[in-house]
Design a protein around this motif. Structure first.
Motif, PDB file in Angstrom:
ATOM      1  N   ARG A   5       0.749  -1.093  -0.124  1.00  0.00           N
ATOM      2  CA  ARG A   5      -0.039   0.088   0.007  1.00  0.00           C
ATOM      3  C   ARG A   5       0.684   1.194   0.009  1.00  0.00           C
ATOM      4  NH1 ARG A   5      -5.158   1.514   0.767  1.00  0.00           N
ATOM      5  NH2 ARG A   5      -5.442   3.371   2.116  1.00  0.00           N
ATOM      6  N   GLY A  39      -6.442   5.856  -5.127  1.00  0.00           N
ATOM      7  CA  GLY A  39      -7.614   4.958  -5.235  1.00  0.00           C
ATOM      8  C   GLY A  39      -7.545   4.393  -6.637  1.00  0.00           C
ATOM      9  N   GLY A  40      -7.453   4.906  -7.700  1.00  0.00           N
ATOM     10  CA  GLY A  40      -7.371   4.476  -9.010  1.00  0.00           C
ATOM     11  C   GLY A  40      -6.370   3.459  -9.311  1.00  0.00           C
ATOM     12  N   GLN A  42      -4.847   1.644  -6.965  1.00  0.00           N
ATOM     13  CA  GLN A  42      -5.094   0.643  -6.042  1.00  0.00           C
ATOM     14  C   GLN A  42      -6.209  -0.251  -6.632  1.00  0.00           C
ATOM     15  OE1 GLN A  42      -5.363   1.692  -2.094  1.00  0.00           O
ATOM     16  NE2 GLN A  42      -4.902  -0.218  -1.198  1.00  0.00           N
ATOM     17  N   GLU A  43      -7.247   0.246  -7.102  1.00  0.00           N
ATOM     18  CA  GLU A  43      -8.534  -0.454  -7.821  1.00  0.00           C
ATOM     19  C   GLU A  43      -7.929  -1.268  -8.704  1.00  0.00           C
ATOM     20  OE1 GLU A  43     -12.565  -1.126  -8.813  1.00  0.00           O
ATOM     21  OE2 GLU A  43     -11.686   0.333  -7.138  1.00  0.00           O
ATOM     22  N   GLU A  44      -7.066  -0.816  -9.791  1.00  0.00           N
ATOM     23  CA  GLU A  44      -6.650  -1.305 -11.028  1.00  0.00           C
ATOM     24  C   GLU A  44      -5.791  -2.599 -10.438  1.00  0.00           C
ATOM     25  OE1 GLU A  44      -7.204  -1.256 -14.334  1.00  0.00           O
ATOM     26  OE2 GLU A  44      -8.887  -0.101 -13.741  1.00  0.00           O
ATOM     27  N   SER A  46      -5.700  -4.100  -7.558  1.00  0.00           N
ATOM     28  CA  SER A  46      -6.131  -5.329  -7.137  1.00  0.00           C
ATOM     29  C   SER A  46      -7.231  -6.202  -7.913  1.00  0.00           C
ATOM     30  CB  SER A  46      -7.031  -4.562  -5.880  1.00  0.00           C
ATOM     31  OG  SER A  46      -8.068  -4.000  -6.236  1.00  0.00           O
ATOM     32  N   LEU A  47      -7.334  -5.786  -9.048  1.00  0.00           N
ATOM     33  CA  LEU A  47      -8.308  -6.532 -10.002  1.00  0.00           C
ATOM     34  C   LEU A  47      -7.996  -7.788 -10.471  1.00  0.00           C
ATOM     35  CD1 LEU A  47     -10.571  -6.483 -12.034  1.00  0.00           C
ATOM     36  CD2 LEU A  47      -8.983  -5.676 -13.703  1.00  0.00           C
ATOM     37  N   ARG A  50      -9.084  -9.935  -7.253  1.00  0.00           N
ATOM     38  CA  ARG A  50     -10.424 -10.170  -7.392  1.00  0.00           C
ATOM     39  C   ARG A  50     -10.882 -11.311  -8.562  1.00  0.00           C
ATOM     40  NH1 ARG A  50     -10.433  -4.596  -7.300  1.00  0.00           N
ATOM     41  NH2 ARG A  50     -11.503  -4.505  -9.454  1.00  0.00           N
TER      42      ARG A  50
END
Length: 92
Positions: A5, A39-40, A42-44, A46-47, A50
């Motif tokens: 992170r 945020g963007g 981290q979202e990408e 962590s894809l 998922r």
């Protein structure tokens, strides 16, 4: 996620800094922009995590059939992951 992170935060700050230095963006609220980029990112990043979790759930549902047919878990994991990546239009 393959990055910590803290490292993702560092990448976000550096990205914003370089965009400002290159005069590609202007902002009065530097921390807000850095938080949104963080945020963007981290979202990408962590894809893939998922998608891997979704693959595990799918393969768990078909584990009896896989045993009967002799399908290897690693091979099926790769195939299902490729299909899900295509479905989500993700580049892994």
């Amino acid at each position: 996620m393959i990055f910590s992170r803290e490292y993702v935060g560092y990448l976000a700050r550096q990205t914003v800094k370089q965009l400002i230095d290159a005069k590609m963006i202007r902002t009065e609220k530097l921390t807000v922009v850095q938080e949104r980029v963080h945020g963007g990112l981290q979202e990408e990043l962590s894809l893939e995590d998922r998608i891997n979790e979704e693959v595990r759930v799918i393969l768990e549902a078909y584990q009896d059939e896989m045993r009967r047919t002799g399908a290897g878990y690693a091979e099926m994991f790769k195939k299902v992951k490729t299909e899900l990546a295509r479905k989500y239009k993700a580049v892994l």
